[in-house]
Scaffold this motif. Structure first.
Motif, short mmCIF file in Angstrom:
data_model
loop_
_atom_site.label_atom_id
_atom_site.label_comp_id
_atom_site.label_asym_id
_atom_site.label_seq_id
_atom_site.Cartn_x
_atom_site.Cartn_y
_atom_site.Cartn_z
N SER A 82 0.80 -1.22 0.00
CA SER A 82 0.00 0.00 0.00
C SER A 82 0.83 1.27 0.00
O SER A 82 1.76 1.41 0.81
N GLY A 83 0.48 2.19 -0.89
CA GLY A 83 1.13 3.50 -0.89
C GLY A 83 0.80 4.27 0.37
O GLY A 83 1.59 5.07 0.85
N TYR A 84 -0.39 4.03 0.90
CA TYR A 84 -0.80 4.70 2.14
C TYR A 84 0.17 4.36 3.27
O TYR A 84 0.53 5.20 4.08
N HIS A 108 -1.23 14.92 3.42
CA HIS A 108 -2.20 13.83 3.27
C HIS A 108 -2.39 13.08 4.60
O HIS A 108 -1.47 12.99 5.40
N CYS A 110 -2.27 10.08 5.39
CA CYS A 110 -1.28 9.03 5.72
C CYS A 110 0.02 9.63 6.23
O CYS A 110 0.74 8.99 7.00
N ASP A 148 3.73 16.28 1.69
CA ASP A 148 3.47 15.73 0.36
C ASP A 148 4.49 16.34 -0.60
O ASP A 148 4.84 17.52 -0.46
N PRO A 152 -2.28 16.38 -3.13
CA PRO A 152 -3.15 15.54 -3.95
C PRO A 152 -4.38 16.27 -4.49
O PRO A 152 -4.84 15.98 -5.58
N ASP A 178 6.19 12.41 0.76
CA ASP A 178 5.31 11.41 0.15
C ASP A 178 5.05 11.91 -1.27
O ASP A 178 4.30 12.87 -1.47
N ALA A 180 3.48 10.65 -3.84
CA ALA A 180 2.48 9.84 -4.54
C ALA A 180 2.05 10.47 -5.87
O ALA A 180 1.80 9.75 -6.84
N HIS A 181 1.99 11.80 -5.93
CA HIS A 181 1.48 12.45 -7.15
C HIS A 181 2.58 13.05 -8.01
O HIS A 181 2.29 13.59 -9.08
N THR A 219 3.90 5.60 -4.46
CA THR A 219 2.96 4.52 -4.76
C THR A 219 3.11 4.15 -6.23
O THR A 219 3.46 4.99 -7.06
N ALA A 221 0.43 3.02 -7.59
CA ALA A 221 -0.99 2.95 -7.95
C ALA A 221 -1.49 4.16 -8.74
O ALA A 221 -2.62 4.16 -9.20
N LYS A 222 -0.66 5.16 -8.90
CA LYS A 222 -1.14 6.36 -9.60
C LYS A 222 -0.47 6.45 -10.98
O LYS A 222 -0.75 5.61 -11.81
N TYR A 335 -11.19 16.87 1.60
CA TYR A 335 -10.04 15.95 1.48
C TYR A 335 -8.88 16.72 2.06
O TYR A 335 -8.99 17.94 2.27
#
Ligand SMILES: Cc1ncc(COP(=O)(O)O)c(C=O)c1O
Length: 370
Positions: A82-84, A108, A110, A148, A152, A178, A180-181, A219, A221-222, A335
């Motif tokens: 999990s990226g979280y 975020h 997480c 981040d 996000p 993080d 992620a994006h 992650t 996942a993106k 969010y």
């Protein structure tokens, strides 16, 4: 959603032009990715049903880590479910080098949760505000700063150089992102915010930059078109990270089909850098078009734009009016980082055509300037 994600999706039986989500390189429905997932499922079953510490360390998982390491230009990588959880894992490994943890107020969920796992005092600084961070730091105390890489909800890049300018006076400190994006999107090789800032060689076990250690997690996942969390780095850094949590010996590894998908998606990302080029061109067209409409869009190279157009009621109406025209650009009421009224989050991917982006902009023009 009744279809795979992409520039068009089916929701409740209706096909829409879609500007949501995070599949920035349009890989989640790529035929090669799907086929690789099916093959992995047939060969390895759902997953090894035992920890990687025992017999569960399949060649597939190790191939994903090798491929991710190559993508990031690092010696090694740790791949988990999990990226979280990526920040939870990273912070536990970084905690011993810090006396206090400082977290961006709008980071975020997480990241906020991960801060507590350091088991050190946690302080919150104002969103993207290096001066506020400086005011909280104390000489002689080592700081671990968490943020981040890219927000996000609205696509703002963390002011990394400003943070480093502050932290070098309080070294040895650590800046952890993080990303992620940012990963898959930013930087010459798509390695994310640190690469975009020219700092990649210093990350995750590289030499500290101006006495500040730099750390990142991400992650698959993106943008990268797969699934699961990833921490790339120098071999020793990755090994230490792995040992500081129990994801390797106490959790199921990523399921075989998503590992198979991730492996192929990573290969495509390396093989087809033109996807990132197309994405950059789409980002520029979207952001310039939004500014021409009077919407507050910066010229950052990130594919997710958060626009606040009036209050929550007007944004909800704008969302519905777009939907009535066959376009989905989600109103996000709440969010991390959305602000009190929420925002309309518009995301482009490499597979949108200019014509698709122009349709969205024309519809927004009709709605905003009737
Ligand atoms: C900044 C950020 N970090 C982590 C995550 C979680 O990653 P994953 O969905 O891979 O668990 C998200 C959202 O999904 C996110 O926006």
């Amino acid at each position: 959603m009744e279809s795979a994600p992409g520039p068009e999706i089916v929701v409740d039986g209706v096909r829409y032009l879609y500007f949501g989500g995070t599949s920035y390189l349009g890989l989640h429905a790529h035929p090669g990715v799907i086929e690789a997932g099916c093959d992995a499922l047939r060969r390895f079953g759902v997953h090894s049903a035992t920890s990687r510490q025992g017999f569960g360390n399949t060649p597939l998982l190790m191939d994903v880590e090798r491929s991710a390491a190559a993508f990031f230009g690092m010696e090694s990588a740790f791949y988990f479910s999990s990226g979280y959880a990526a920040n939870h894992i990273a912070v536990q490994a970084l905690a011993s080098g810090a006396d206090k943890v400082f977290v961006d107020a709008e980071a975020h969920y997480c990241v906020q949760e991960a801060a507590c796992l350091a088991r050190k005092p946690v302080l919150t600084f104002k969103h993207r505000d290096a001066a506020d961070l400086r005011a909280m730091l104390t000489k002689g105390e080592r700081a671990l700063v968490l943020s981040d890489g890219v927000t996000p909800a609205n696509g703002h890049i963390a002011p990394v150089r400003d943070y480093i300018d502050v932290l070098r006076d309080f070294s040895p400190s650590t800046l952890h992102l993080d990303d992620a994006h940012g990963v898959g999107v930013l930087g010459p090789y798509g390695r994310g915010v640190f690469e975009e800032c020219g700092l990649w060689e210093h990350v995750n076990g590289g030499p500290p930059f101006q006495n500040v250690a730099l750390s990142v997690c991400a992650t698959l996942a993106k943008a990268l078109g797969g699934f699961g969390g990833i921490i790339p780095g120098a071999a020793e850094f990755v090994e230490r990270t792995r040992r500081h949590s129990h994801y390797f010996d106490g959790a199921s590894a990523p399921a075989s089909p998503v590992a198979g998908c991730s492996l192929e998606a990573l290969a495509i990302c390396r093989r087809e850098p033109e996807r990132r080029d197309r994405l950059r061109r789409n980002v520029q067209r979207l952001r310039a078009g939004l500014r021409a409409l009077g919407a507050p869009a910066t010229d950052e190279p990130t594919p997710n734009v958060g626009v606040v157009l009036g209050d929550a009621g007007s944004m909800r109406r704008a969302h519905e009016e777009l939907r009535a025209r066959g376009i989905l650009a989600p109103y996000v009421p709440s969010y991390s980082g959305t602000g009190p009224e929420g925002l309309i989050r518009i995301a482009v991917c490499s597979e949108h055509s200019f014509e698709m982006i122009d349709r969205l902009l024309a519809a927004l023009r009709e709605i905003l300037h009737p």
